[in-house]
Design an enzyme around this catalytic site. Structure first.
Site, mmCIF file in Angstrom:
data_model
loop_
_atom_site.group_PDB
_atom_site.id
_atom_site.type_symbol
_atom_site.label_atom_id
_atom_site.label_comp_id
_atom_site.label_asym_id
_atom_site.label_seq_id
_atom_site.Cartn_x
_atom_site.Cartn_y
_atom_site.Cartn_z
ATOM 1 N N LYS A 143 -2.694 -10.236 10.722
ATOM 2 C CA LYS A 143 -2.791 -10.294 12.192
ATOM 3 C C LYS A 143 -3.676 -11.465 12.602
ATOM 4 O O LYS A 143 -4.790 -11.613 12.094
ATOM 5 C CB LYS A 143 -3.376 -8.983 12.740
ATOM 6 C CG LYS A 143 -2.476 -7.768 12.543
ATOM 7 C CD LYS A 143 -3.112 -6.521 13.114
ATOM 8 C CE LYS A 143 -2.392 -5.265 12.683
ATOM 9 N NZ LYS A 143 -1.130 -4.997 13.344
ATOM 10 N N HIS A 201 -7.253 -0.796 6.103
ATOM 11 C CA HIS A 201 -7.275 -1.510 7.386
ATOM 12 C C HIS A 201 -8.654 -1.496 8.069
ATOM 13 O O HIS A 201 -9.171 -2.535 8.477
ATOM 14 C CB HIS A 201 -6.254 -0.926 8.352
ATOM 15 C CG HIS A 201 -4.866 -0.840 7.787
ATOM 16 N ND1 HIS A 201 -4.380 -1.741 6.873
ATOM 17 C CD2 HIS A 201 -3.852 0.037 8.018
ATOM 18 C CE1 HIS A 201 -3.131 -1.415 6.564
ATOM 19 N NE2 HIS A 201 -2.796 -0.339 7.241
ATOM 20 N N ASP A 245 -4.745 6.710 4.707
ATOM 21 C CA ASP A 245 -3.738 5.815 5.279
ATOM 22 C C ASP A 245 -4.382 4.591 5.941
ATOM 23 O O ASP A 245 -3.818 3.504 5.910
ATOM 24 C CB ASP A 245 -2.924 6.609 6.319
ATOM 25 C CG ASP A 245 -1.692 5.880 6.806
ATOM 26 O OD1 ASP A 245 -1.046 5.212 5.984
ATOM 27 O OD2 ASP A 245 -1.366 5.979 8.009
ATOM 28 N N LYS A 278 0.835 -1.184 0.000
ATOM 29 C CA LYS A 278 0.000 0.000 0.000
ATOM 30 C C LYS A 278 0.880 1.248 0.000
ATOM 31 O O LYS A 278 2.044 1.106 0.372
ATOM 32 C CB LYS A 278 -0.968 -0.013 1.173
ATOM 33 C CG LYS A 278 -0.328 0.265 2.553
ATOM 34 C CD LYS A 278 -1.361 0.263 3.639
ATOM 35 C CE LYS A 278 -1.893 1.645 3.932
ATOM 36 N NZ LYS A 278 -1.119 2.403 4.919
ATOM 37 N N LYS A 321 -3.523 9.400 15.228
ATOM 38 C CA LYS A 321 -2.169 9.308 15.795
ATOM 39 C C LYS A 321 -2.098 10.202 17.021
ATOM 40 O O LYS A 321 -2.900 11.112 17.185
ATOM 41 C CB LYS A 321 -1.150 9.749 14.746
ATOM 42 C CG LYS A 321 -1.150 8.805 13.539
ATOM 43 C CD LYS A 321 0.161 8.806 12.806
ATOM 44 C CE LYS A 321 0.158 7.851 11.633
ATOM 45 N NZ LYS A 321 0.423 6.459 12.004
ATOM 46 N N GLU A 336 -3.535 5.170 17.888
ATOM 47 C CA GLU A 336 -2.081 5.006 18.006
ATOM 48 C C GLU A 336 -1.525 6.088 18.918
ATOM 49 O O GLU A 336 -2.073 7.197 18.971
ATOM 50 C CB GLU A 336 -1.424 5.147 16.628
ATOM 51 C CG GLU A 336 -1.871 4.110 15.626
ATOM 52 C CD GLU A 336 -1.075 4.215 14.336
ATOM 53 O OE1 GLU A 336 -0.090 3.498 14.211
ATOM 54 O OE2 GLU A 336 -1.436 5.042 13.481
ATOM 55 N N HIS A 374 -1.656 -5.348 5.589
ATOM 56 C CA HIS A 374 -0.981 -6.128 6.651
ATOM 57 C C HIS A 374 -1.919 -6.447 7.814
ATOM 58 O O HIS A 374 -1.632 -7.329 8.609
ATOM 59 C CB HIS A 374 0.307 -5.445 7.114
ATOM 60 C CG HIS A 374 0.102 -4.345 8.104
ATOM 61 N ND1 HIS A 374 -0.205 -3.067 7.737
ATOM 62 C CD2 HIS A 374 0.166 -4.341 9.456
ATOM 63 C CE1 HIS A 374 -0.315 -2.325 8.821
ATOM 64 N NE2 HIS A 374 -0.098 -3.065 9.886
#
Ligand code: BG6
Length: 501
Positions: A198, A256, A251, A164, A352, A232, A194
């Site tokens: 998980k 995700h 992002d 990505k 974030k 995060e 990704h």
């Protein structure tokens, strides 16, 4: 492990070309993952790892650098034992098969050298892993195609892994898909997200579809709403340049967060195979209601972190435009218009520099219809949640209310649940182990198909369009729970966010 079976045979022999061999991804994730696979005996003795990049480095030096990367990562995670993270015997076997090609991605000579290396290594199988900047995705695939390297034969598969970001909006993702599909078939393309590597994400599907109890209440009769959070504590770190042109929505959301949404909301697939699973995912993401621009503005919040709690604000971060309006936090409300979910809002948030790291799905159930207990009003009962904790503290918990022992009728919050650490030993893993192994063995279940990617972008496109025309970006203090406007988004509907924990 091959989906739907419990086979753990070593992956077949292959030439694994890492384009962007000196980049951060190879260093932080791919090489540690390859080492973990080797340690677990899941790589064939004829798996060749070949770095491709423009720097001039010899084979031995390249292998030594990779080893240093793995140790560096391990020590950062575990300063006390990190330097013992590599077992010499595992490394020696792996290192014998590591080599390097110095080459420019835009020069056909590089691809000639790749062709020769495949011949020399004695296996025709090849995976070309594009761990590069996205501007090279088309270029590399076109040149691989032109050099005949994507031509498959019975004993020679050819696969391309694309990282990505896959496009930056719907038209660019469609164009990239069109271009890649000119050079190869869909079955050769492995688009990475990704999150699908998980364990806790894969377990959502396994838990839902292997335990009969969930299906009974997994619908709009019993579920009030769903919250998906990826909080995060880190800021943009050294990625200011890249992040400033992307922002939190691009992002994290079409990839995700929508993968998490799909795992929760998809219909049971007819089989645990790539086509069936990806077909169901495409359907559910394709059912997200397309908001008008006005609705998109009303149903979204974007914000930037500002200095506080001893941390710099986003605009002070290195390589960020000091006048940037890029969001580092986003909260959205989306509706999934299908039979199962109609009327159940899905609230998504990611940001974030928040108080804690917490990736979770909180499924909020409708309240009990009537509280018959003396002095207890129905509106004093709390809603029950099922929290699926993706990371950290991996597990699943129901929040229930129970009677505290004693003469008075007092309700107490209790949890019914399972923590991974109580049942399983989860060895060090980056999440990429499964994805690399699946690619080597040809299982595309955990990779995004072209329509999965495009449906994700289609669902966020109204937000991108609406924001392009509206200047406003809210603020939140670094180290806080996010902007007040995100609380208002839910308060408007009489709801509140599950607390970050
Ligand atoms: C990446 C994003 O894809 O995912 C990063 O580009 C983000 O900005 C990361 O930090 C989060 O991944 P994880 O596995 O830490 O939840």
């Amino acid at each position: 492990m091959k989906r739907g079976t419990s086979k753990v045979d070593p992956a077949p022999p292959c030439n694994l070309f890492l384009f962007g061999a000196h980049g951060d991804l190879v260093k932080r994730l791919l090489m540690p993952a390859l080492y973990n696979l080797a340690r677990d005996g899941l790589l064939d003795d004829n798996l060749h790892i070949i770095g491709v990049d423009h720097n001039e480095v010899g084979d031995h030096e390249f292998a030594e650098r990779l080893k240093a990367f793995i140790l560096e990562q391990a020590k950062a995670k575990d300063p006390e034992h990190g330097d013992k993270a590599i077992a010499p015997v595992v490394w020696e076997r792996l290192a014998q098969r590591i080599s390097y090609i110095t080459g420019d991605f835009t020069n056909d000579d590089t691809y000639q050298a790749i062709g020769r290396r495949i011949q020399e290594n004695g296996t025709g199988n090849a995976v070309f892993y594009l761990a590069t900047s996205p501007r090279f995705f088309r270029e590399v695939s076109r040149r691989l195609g032109r050099a005949g390297l994507l031509y498959e034969q019975p004993e020679a598969y050819r696969r391309v892994v694309v990282e990505k970001p896959f496009g930056h909006d719907l038209p660019s993702a469609q164009a990239l898909n069109r271009d890649l599909l000119q050079d190869m078939a869909e079955s050769q393309i492995y688009r990475i997200d990704h999150y699908l590597g998980k364990e806790t994400v894969q377990n959502i599907m396994t838990s839902r579809f292997s335990n009969g109890i969930f299906e009974a209440f997994w619908n709009n009769h019993y579920i009030d709403h769903v919250q998906i959070t990826a909080a995060e504590t880190v800021g943009v770190e050294s990625r200011g340049n890249f992040y400033d042109s992307i922002g939190a929505l691009r992002d994290m959301v079409p990839n995700h967060l929508f993968q998490l949404l799909a795992m929760v909301a998809m219909e049971p697939p007819a089989a645990f195979g790539a086509d069936a699973v990806r077909g169901e995912k495409a359907k559910v993401i394709g059912s997200i209601r397309p908001w008008t621009q006005k609705e998109a503005l009303d149903n979204s919040v974007r914000a930037q972190y500002q200095a506080g709690n001893g941390q710099a604000g986003y605009l002070e971060e290195p390589k960020v435009d000091p006048a940037s309006r890029t969001e580092t936090y986003v909260a959205l409300k989306v509706m999934v218009d299908n039979w199962r979910w109609v009327g159940v809002p899905f609230y998504l948030r990611t940001g974030k520099r928040l108080t804690v790291r917490d990736t979770e799905i909180a499924i909020c159930f409708k309240q009990a219809p009537y509280a018959q207990f003396r002095d207890t009003e129905v509106n004093q009962l709390k809603p029950n949640y099922l929290t699926i904790q993706i990371q950290p503290n991996e597990g699943m918990w129901f929040d229930l209310q129970a009677k505290r022992p004693g003469q008075a009728l007092v309700m107490e919050d209790v949890k019914l649940g399972f923590a991974y650490k109580d049942y399983f030993q989860m060895g060090p893993s980056t999440g990429y182990e499964t994805l690399i192994y699946d690619c080597l063995t040809g299982d595309q279940t955990l990779f995004q198909r072209a329509d999965n990617i495009e449906n994700g972008w289609r669902a966020v496109q109204p937000f991108l369009d609406a924001w392009a025309e509206a200047d406003e970006v809210s603020g939140y203090t670094a180290g806080s729970d996010g902007p007040a406007e995100a609380d208002e988004l839910l308060a408007r509907d009489g709801r509140r966010w599950h607390s970050l924990s």
